[in-house]
Design a protein around this motif. Structure first.
Motif, mmCIF file in Angstrom:
data_model
loop_
_atom_site.group_PDB
_atom_site.id
_atom_site.type_symbol
_atom_site.label_atom_id
_atom_site.label_comp_id
_atom_site.label_asym_id
_atom_site.label_seq_id
_atom_site.Cartn_x
_atom_site.Cartn_y
_atom_site.Cartn_z
ATOM 1 N N UNK A 1 4.637 20.133 -4.042
ATOM 2 C CA UNK A 1 4.509 21.518 -3.615
ATOM 3 C C UNK A 1 4.087 22.456 -4.738
ATOM 4 N N UNK A 2 4.556 22.206 -5.975
ATOM 5 C CA UNK A 2 4.188 23.070 -7.102
ATOM 6 C C UNK A 2 2.687 23.029 -7.368
ATOM 7 N N UNK A 3 2.082 21.852 -7.193
ATOM 8 C CA UNK A 3 0.638 21.712 -7.397
ATOM 9 C C UNK A 3 -0.105 22.453 -6.279
ATOM 10 N N UNK A 4 0.333 22.287 -5.029
ATOM 11 C CA UNK A 4 -0.307 22.980 -3.900
ATOM 12 C C UNK A 4 -0.251 24.499 -4.080
ATOM 13 N N UNK A 5 0.917 24.989 -4.489
ATOM 14 C CA UNK A 5 1.082 26.432 -4.695
ATOM 15 C C UNK A 5 0.119 26.949 -5.754
ATOM 16 N N UNK B 1 -1.959 11.980 -13.542
ATOM 17 C CA UNK B 1 -0.865 11.349 -12.790
ATOM 18 C C UNK B 1 0.413 12.183 -12.806
ATOM 19 N N UNK B 2 0.499 13.141 -13.721
ATOM 20 C CA UNK B 2 1.716 13.951 -13.856
ATOM 21 C C UNK B 2 1.531 15.299 -13.162
ATOM 22 N N UNK B 3 2.483 15.644 -12.294
ATOM 23 C CA UNK B 3 2.354 16.861 -11.481
ATOM 24 C C UNK B 3 2.302 18.129 -12.317
ATOM 25 N N UNK B 4 3.079 18.171 -13.453
ATOM 26 C CA UNK B 4 3.104 19.414 -14.238
ATOM 27 C C UNK B 4 1.765 19.681 -14.920
ATOM 28 N N UNK B 5 1.038 18.607 -15.261
ATOM 29 C CA UNK B 5 -0.284 18.790 -15.878
ATOM 30 C C UNK B 5 -1.271 19.287 -14.819
ATOM 31 N N UNK B 6 -1.214 18.694 -13.617
ATOM 32 C CA UNK B 6 -2.092 19.170 -12.535
ATOM 33 C C UNK B 6 -1.804 20.638 -12.213
ATOM 34 N N UNK B 7 -0.541 20.982 -12.153
ATOM 35 C CA UNK B 7 -0.166 22.383 -11.864
ATOM 36 C C UNK B 7 -0.731 23.324 -12.919
ATOM 37 N N UNK B 8 -0.554 22.971 -14.231
ATOM 38 C CA UNK B 8 -1.024 23.861 -15.300
ATOM 39 C C UNK B 8 -2.546 23.919 -15.348
ATOM 40 N N UNK B 9 -3.223 22.820 -14.955
ATOM 41 C CA UNK B 9 -4.687 22.849 -14.892
ATOM 42 C C UNK B 9 -5.137 23.830 -13.810
ATOM 43 N N UNK B 10 -4.469 23.810 -12.666
ATOM 44 C CA UNK B 10 -4.760 24.790 -11.606
ATOM 45 C C UNK B 10 -4.557 26.213 -12.115
ATOM 46 N N UNK C 1 -16.061 28.969 -21.994
ATOM 47 C CA UNK C 1 -16.088 28.203 -20.760
ATOM 48 C C UNK C 1 -16.659 26.803 -20.966
ATOM 49 N N UNK C 2 -17.768 26.739 -21.689
ATOM 50 C CA UNK C 2 -18.450 25.457 -21.849
ATOM 51 C C UNK C 2 -17.527 24.419 -22.471
ATOM 52 N N UNK C 3 -17.431 23.290 -21.842
ATOM 53 C CA UNK C 3 -16.638 22.186 -22.363
ATOM 54 C C UNK C 3 -15.192 22.214 -21.925
ATOM 55 N N UNK C 4 -14.681 23.384 -21.509
ATOM 56 C CA UNK C 4 -13.279 23.495 -21.116
ATOM 57 C C UNK C 4 -13.102 23.147 -19.640
ATOM 58 N N UNK C 5 -14.009 23.669 -18.814
ATOM 59 C CA UNK C 5 -13.837 23.533 -17.366
ATOM 60 C C UNK C 5 -13.810 22.072 -16.941
ATOM 61 N N UNK C 6 -14.742 21.271 -17.481
ATOM 62 C CA UNK C 6 -14.804 19.863 -17.072
ATOM 63 C C UNK C 6 -13.504 19.134 -17.391
ATOM 64 N N UNK C 7 -12.931 19.459 -18.556
ATOM 65 C CA UNK C 7 -11.677 18.794 -18.922
ATOM 66 C C UNK C 7 -10.524 19.253 -18.034
ATOM 67 N N UNK C 8 -10.533 20.537 -17.647
ATOM 68 C CA UNK C 8 -9.496 21.025 -16.745
ATOM 69 C C UNK C 8 -9.634 20.397 -15.360
ATOM 70 N N UNK C 9 -10.883 20.202 -14.925
ATOM 71 C CA UNK C 9 -11.102 19.532 -13.639
ATOM 72 C C UNK C 9 -10.584 18.099 -13.707
ATOM 73 N N UNK C 10 -10.839 17.452 -14.836
ATOM 74 C CA UNK C 10 -10.330 16.086 -15.011
ATOM 75 C C UNK C 10 -8.805 16.076 -14.994
ATOM 76 N N UNK D 1 -9.864 21.791 -6.705
ATOM 77 C CA UNK D 1 -8.736 22.583 -6.207
ATOM 78 C C UNK D 1 -8.448 22.271 -4.746
ATOM 79 N N UNK D 2 -9.504 21.978 -3.971
ATOM 80 C CA UNK D 2 -9.295 21.590 -2.574
ATOM 81 C C UNK D 2 -8.523 20.280 -2.486
ATOM 82 N N UNK D 3 -8.858 19.382 -3.390
ATOM 83 C CA UNK D 3 -8.126 18.114 -3.428
ATOM 84 C C UNK D 3 -6.654 18.366 -3.779
ATOM 85 N N UNK D 4 -6.453 19.322 -4.699
ATOM 86 C CA UNK D 4 -5.085 19.649 -5.116
ATOM 87 C C UNK D 4 -4.266 20.247 -3.975
#
Length: 724
Positions: free
Chosen positions: A659-663, A622-631, A608-617, A650-653
């Protein structure tokens, strides 16, 4: 496998290819096993022709010798003596095979077996020993469990053996008191395709015997009434049976039968229905020796000189599909005249036909005429000339052909480059030169998949002379080609060039390729390692891929990322995951996306350490597919990733425009546990129930249902009413 056994294998394959019919039956596993056993005990290196009958006769002799040796008999004897010692067993097998053919069955029932035992007076107490010959097998009915062999149904190990033994029965019957029954059988069934191989074997066995009267009798039946309506079946049968007489130069009816065949060819070619001549063509394709007969070739010449364009097209098409080993100068000369025909289609088929010519008549003058014809304005004609030169060059050593074809590999016309790859493959080892190999290696990188694949095929056909370091390295990196057929071709080619190549050899070459100065080579090496997966997941490979994550080229970094994702358990080390986490911040979107996907697949194995912060970032990418996969990655981590930063991200997302990011954000919040039941989160999900996309609404509802234990149905209803 030793070098000696490899060369012996090649000699056997080349030998089997001499006869198309034998090449066909050799693809049947049991036949191939017997042929290999026979090959190891016989020296056929000087044999130029081998008929189907001779092959099966040799196999039966070999099986009988093996059978006798098991009976502790001395097998140092002639074939005649071997057959004499096994005459009772052979008589039983011959009779049983024939009766099975008569009854149109390959499953030989026990009542038929017992009738044959009585007829041949073969003692049932020796029956178990007879099975040791190896051509007849019993069927074990598990439900019955009968151990008495003569009470079981039986079958021959392959239908062709039943047909061979049935033919042996026919030959003996023709030469005995039951002659009339054999005559009636042949006459009644000579046009029945089911019995064709029986009659082919019969012709071959008669050719081996000294009984001229029986041979004449057989051919009189074949040539006599009744005739089939078109005459095609009769000619096809004559062709097939004549092929079994290929080694019998003294056959006194040869000229008569060749006349029947040539007349049949003339009739078939002259008919308006293509199906007739094409069926005859198939018969000639299986009869390698007949097409070299002077009468056949003279008939082809006669038809080529016809004024009827339909006849000329048909005969050219037929010749282009036949394999010659001794073409006459007159036939080649007549074909060359067609290079000047006014119709491009005729010129193209003539070139294809010239590619089938072999023998001393294929002179430098013939090659020069073909080369001169490359000035033709039609691409189809030129491509057929290249193929013809390749086929001719494989038999006639010609540096001129090789160099000409090699030059075309640099041509701007991709169609010609593809054709020339095939042509160089046809030349085989005679195409091997530094220039050819270098250009084929370059072709493995061509933008067109068909050229890459055919370049690999050509290198494989050139053989051991193509087994240079540059070629081997290029083939190994082609394991990572984006096209499946190119990858398969590269693997097959590498196996042909080095039959002893090991996985370690391949890994070492790929490790070297990862350090190549050419970014495309490095990228292909990563892709190759990805395709091979856990099979190559050594510490050295993983360390080298981690280094490649820092490559200056983004395509290399992306493929290195994907390769690490295929390495299995070994990539869950802290070092590997830290490298992937760093890749989440890569300047290239494809690299970030690949890293995100891999970290998600690692799931609970990911520290977990070090991974979560990067996933939050990554949720702000700017790319929807990266935001979706981070979610999705955060959702897979579940409650252990449920920090305030994660929830807020995630609330921001949930408000994202895609729609793919929201889902994906809804699904992730549903996995966050108690910390995701705060009013803001629940209200956000309730608001999302009004989204225009049904998949988003469904994901929001599922997330809310998972919160039932912490948020009562009454609370949800009240909040929904408030939202309304």
């Amino acid at each position: 496998m030793t070098q000696h056994s490899t060369s012996a294998d090649e000699r056997l394959l080349n030998f089997l290819r001499l006869n198309p019919s034998i090449w066909g039956v050799a693809h049947i596993p049991i036949n191939l096993e017997l042929i290999c056993s026979l090959w190891s005990d016989n020296d056929w290196s000087e044999t130029k022709t081998l008929t189907m009958t001779a092959l099966y006769d040799n196999i039966v002799e070999w099986l009988c010798r093996r059978y006798l040796s098991k009976q502790n008999s001395d097998i140092q004897m002639t074939k005649e003596n071997v057959y004499a010692d096994c005459h009772k067993e052979l008589a039983f097998l011959e009779t049983l095979a024939f009766k099975g053919m008569e009854n149109n069955t390959v499953i030989l029932r026990k009542d038929l077996l017992q009738k044959t035992l009585k007829e041949t007076e073969y003692s049932s107490k020796h029956y178990t020993r007879l099975l040791n010959i190896g051509v007849l097998k019993s069927i074990n009915a598990q439900s019955i469990g009968n151990r008495i062999e003569v009470e079981k149904d039986h079958y021959f190990i392959h239908l062709s053996f039943q047909e061979h033994f049935a033919a042996r029965y026919l030959v003996k019957t023709l030469n005995g008191p039951g002659r009339q029954a054999a005559i009636e059988f042949i006459n009644s069934h000579k046009y029945n395709q089911r019995f064709q191989l029986v009659f082919i074997f019969t012709s071959g066995l008669l050719a081996q015997s000294d009984t001229e009267s029986c041979t004449d009798m057989f051919w009189d039946i074949i040539l006599g009434e009744p005739s089939d309506l078109v005459g095609l079946r009769q000619i096809q049968l004559i062709i097939s049976c004549m092929e079994e007489n290929a080694s019998n130069s003294c056959f006194h009816r040869h000229a008569e039968l060749m006349d029947y065949i040539t007349k049949g060819i003339i009739i078939a070619i002259s008919m308006k229905h293509d199906i007739i001549y094409k069926q005859l063509q198939e018969s000639l394709q299986r009869s390698a020796s007949l097409v070299d007969d002077s009468r056949i070739q003279d008939t082809f010449i006669k038809l080529l000189k016809s004024e009827d364009p339909h006849v000329k097209t048909n005969i050219l098409s037929m010749i282009s599909q036949l394999s010659f080993s001794n073409s006459s100068p007159q036939l080649i000369h007549t074909l060359l005249l067609y290079l000047d025909d006014e119709y491009w289609y005729t010129r193209a088929i003539a070139c294809e036909a010239l590619g089938q010519m072999r023998g001393e008549a294929v002179t430098d003058d013939v090659i020069n005429r073909l080369v001169a014809a490359l000035g033709d304005e039609n691409d189809n004609v030129k491509s057929n000339i290249y193929l013809a030169l390749g086929k001719i060059g494989g038999k006639a050593a010609s540096d001129q052909i090789r160099d000409l074809l090699s030059a075309v590999l640099a041509d701007e016309n991709e169609y010609f480059r593809e054709i020339v790859c095939v042509a160089l493959g046809e030349m085989g080892e005679k195409a091997a030169s530094d220039d050819v190999l270098n250009r084929l290696v370059a072709a493995v990188d061509n933008k067109t998949a068909d050229i890459r694949r055919k370049a690999c095929d050509a290198l494989g056909k050139i053989g051991e002379k193509a087994a240079t370091n540059d070629v081997m390295n290029k083939l190994v990196t082609a394991f990572g080609d984006e096209n499946y057929y190119v990858r398969e071709s590269a693997r097959k080619c590498l196996g042909k060039l080095d039959k002893k190549v090991t996985t370690n050899d391949i890994i070492n070459r790929l490790m070297m390729a990862l350090q190549d100065k050419d970014a495309n080579v490095r990228r292909r090496a990563c892709a190759s390692l990805r395709e091979m997966g856990e099979e190559v997941a050594t510490n050295d490979v993983i360390n080298r891929l981690m280094i490649a994550l820092g490559d200056e080229n983004p395509n290399v970094r992306e493929d290195a990322c994907k390769a690490l994702g295929k390495m299995g358990e070994r990539t869950t080390s802290d070092d590997a995951i830290n490298k992937l986490v760093i890749a989440l911040a890569d300047e290239n979107a494809n690299v970030r996306w690949s890293a995100c996907q891999i970290l998600r697949k690692m799931g609970e194995k990911t520290p977990i350490n070090g991974v979560i912060n990067e996933l939050v970032a990554a949720l702000k990418d700017e790319h929807w597919n990266i935001k979706r996969d981070a979610c999705n990655a955060l959702g897979d981590l579940g409650e252990k990733a449920a920090t305030n930063d994660v929830i807020n991200g995630l609330m921001t997302a949930l408000e994202d425009c895609y729609g793919n990011v929201k889902e994906a954000a809804c699904k992730a919040l549903g996995e966050m546990g108690e910390k995701a039941t705060a009013n803001d989160v629940v209200n956000g999900l309730i608001n999302t129930l009004g989204n225009a996309w049904s998949d988003v609404r469904e994901s929001a509802w599922k997330a809310l249902r998972k919160m039932n234990q912490k948020v009562t149905t009454e609370d949800l209803v009240n909040r929904i009413l408030t939202a309304l």
